[in-house]
Motif scaffolding. Structure first.
Motif, PDB file in Angstrom:
ATOM      1  N   SER A 174       0.826  -1.209   0.000  1.00 34.75           N
ATOM      2  CA  SER A 174       0.000   0.000   0.000  1.00 34.75           C
ATOM      3  C   SER A 174       0.859   1.257   0.000  1.00 34.75           C
ATOM      4  CB  SER A 174      -0.917   0.004   1.223  1.00 34.75           C
ATOM      5  OG  SER A 174      -0.144   0.091   2.418  1.00 34.75           O
ATOM      6  N   GLY A 175       0.201   2.366  -0.239  1.00 29.83           N
ATOM      7  CA  GLY A 175       0.861   3.662  -0.203  1.00 29.83           C
ATOM      8  C   GLY A 175      -0.095   4.740  -0.660  1.00 29.83           C
ATOM      9  N   ALA A 176       0.394   5.963  -0.678  1.00 27.30           N
ATOM     10  CA  ALA A 176      -0.396   7.095  -1.143  1.00 27.30           C
ATOM     11  C   ALA A 176       0.523   8.032  -1.914  1.00 27.30           C
ATOM     12  CB  ALA A 176      -1.043   7.827   0.026  1.00 27.30           C
ATOM     13  N   SER A 177       0.012   8.592  -3.000  1.00 28.95           N
ATOM     14  CA  SER A 177       0.772   9.530  -3.813  1.00 28.95           C
ATOM     15  C   SER A 177      -0.072  10.766  -4.085  1.00 28.95           C
ATOM     16  CB  SER A 177       1.207   8.896  -5.141  1.00 28.95           C
ATOM     17  OG  SER A 177       2.120   7.841  -4.934  1.00 28.95           O
ATOM     18  N   VAL A 178       0.583  11.906  -4.150  1.00 31.16           N
ATOM     19  CA  VAL A 178      -0.104  13.181  -4.350  1.00 31.16           C
ATOM     20  C   VAL A 178       0.408  13.825  -5.642  1.00 31.16           C
ATOM     21  CG1 VAL A 178      -0.608  15.451  -3.369  1.00 31.16           C
ATOM     22  CG2 VAL A 178      -0.378  13.456  -1.868  1.00 31.16           C
ATOM     23  N   PHE A 179      -0.532  14.400  -6.375  1.00 29.68           N
ATOM     24  CA  PHE A 179      -0.223  15.021  -7.658  1.00 29.68           C
ATOM     25  C   PHE A 179      -0.861  16.405  -7.733  1.00 29.68           C
ATOM     26  CE2 PHE A 179      -0.292  10.457  -8.119  1.00 29.68           C
ATOM     27  CZ  PHE A 179       0.856  10.175  -8.850  1.00 29.68           C
ATOM     28  N   VAL A 180      -0.263  17.262  -8.561  1.00 28.55           N
ATOM     29  CA  VAL A 180      -0.783  18.601  -8.826  1.00 28.55           C
ATOM     30  C   VAL A 180      -0.919  18.770 -10.330  1.00 28.55           C
ATOM     31  CG1 VAL A 180      -0.113  21.040  -8.863  1.00 28.55           C
ATOM     32  CG2 VAL A 180       0.026  19.768  -6.737  1.00 28.55           C
TER      33      VAL A 180
END
Length: 249
Positions: A174-180
């Protein structure tokens, strides 16, 4: 749990105010860390990642839904599994209530897994979640963000996870990624976190951490599998395991 000593109200107040000083310093230290997180450099996404959803194939830029920020949760659900990971499901139980608010503050949410969309959607409906959850099956997305591992990595016994080489334990993590997304439509990767780094959204832990027994995870797994179940299985009892450890059904 060992029972703490019993004291007078004045003694309790002295101990509590001493702890408050440490809590305030932790809060200030966290604020400093969050500022550094927001100041991290960005990486432009050049690859055309494709995802399958209810309306067919979409690209990464389509997931923002008119907002400029996107939180992607890497949900453990391999193509041959019958249901999603119990730990990821625990996190997912926290999303819909929160997103009613953060969506109003320029942040979109999407979950992504390698399982075929039909499997994903059936499990999402079973669990009663309303957030968007798409399939990256056939895409490099999970591999490039180091939450799924190719056969050659698995065969080597070592995989890159949480920014270091680790012993292979599971084909999905699992994990989390953030984008703009900027005004020109370019998408940038700003942040990813893995392991315990993605505990932030777990409101249930926030409540338990205030109670005397805390998380009460003393074995056999020494983690949430000691007590967390898919929310439609608490009455059934029994052990809980991630799909990579045992048949989730």
């Amino acid at each position: 749990m060992d029972r703490p000593r019993i004291v007078t109200p004045d003694e309790w107040l002295a101990a509590r105010t001493a702890l408050l000083a440490e809590e305030k310093e932790l809060t200030r230290a966290r604020d400093r860390m969050l500022a550094k997180r927001r100041a991290l450099p960005w990486v432009r996404i050049e690859k055309d990642y494709r995802f399958e959803g209810p309306d067919g194939e979409v690209g990464l830029a389509d997931l923002f839904e008119g907002r400029s920020q996107l939180y992607v949760y890497h949900f453990m659900f391999a193509p041959d599994w019958d249901e999603g990971c119990v730990g990821c499901s625990f996190m997912a139980d926290h999303v819909d209530g929160a997103r009613r608010h953060f969506e109003q503050n320029d942040l979109s949410f999407i979950a992504v897994s390698r399982a075929p969309f039909a499997k994903i959607d059936a499990f999402r409906r079973r669990m009663g979640w309303t957030f968007r959850w798409l399939s990256s099956h056939g895409s490099d997305f999970n591999y490039d963000f180091h939450v799924s591992f190719r056969p050659e990595e698995i065969a080597s016994g070592k995989v890159t996870y949480n920014y270091r080489l680790e012993d292979f334990e599971c084909e999905e993590l699992s994990g989390a990624s953030v984008f703009v997304r900027d005004e020109a439509g370019h998408v940038f990767h700003t942040y990813s976190t893995f392991g315990r780094g993605d505990e932030g959204p777990l409101g249930a832990y926030a409540f338990l951490d205030l109670a005397p027994k805390g998380r009460n995870e003393h074995g056999p797994g020494f983690n949430l599998t000691d007590w967390v179940r898919l929310h439609d299985r608490y009455e059934a009892g029994g052990a809980s395991a991630c799909a990579c450890d045992a048949d989730p059904a």
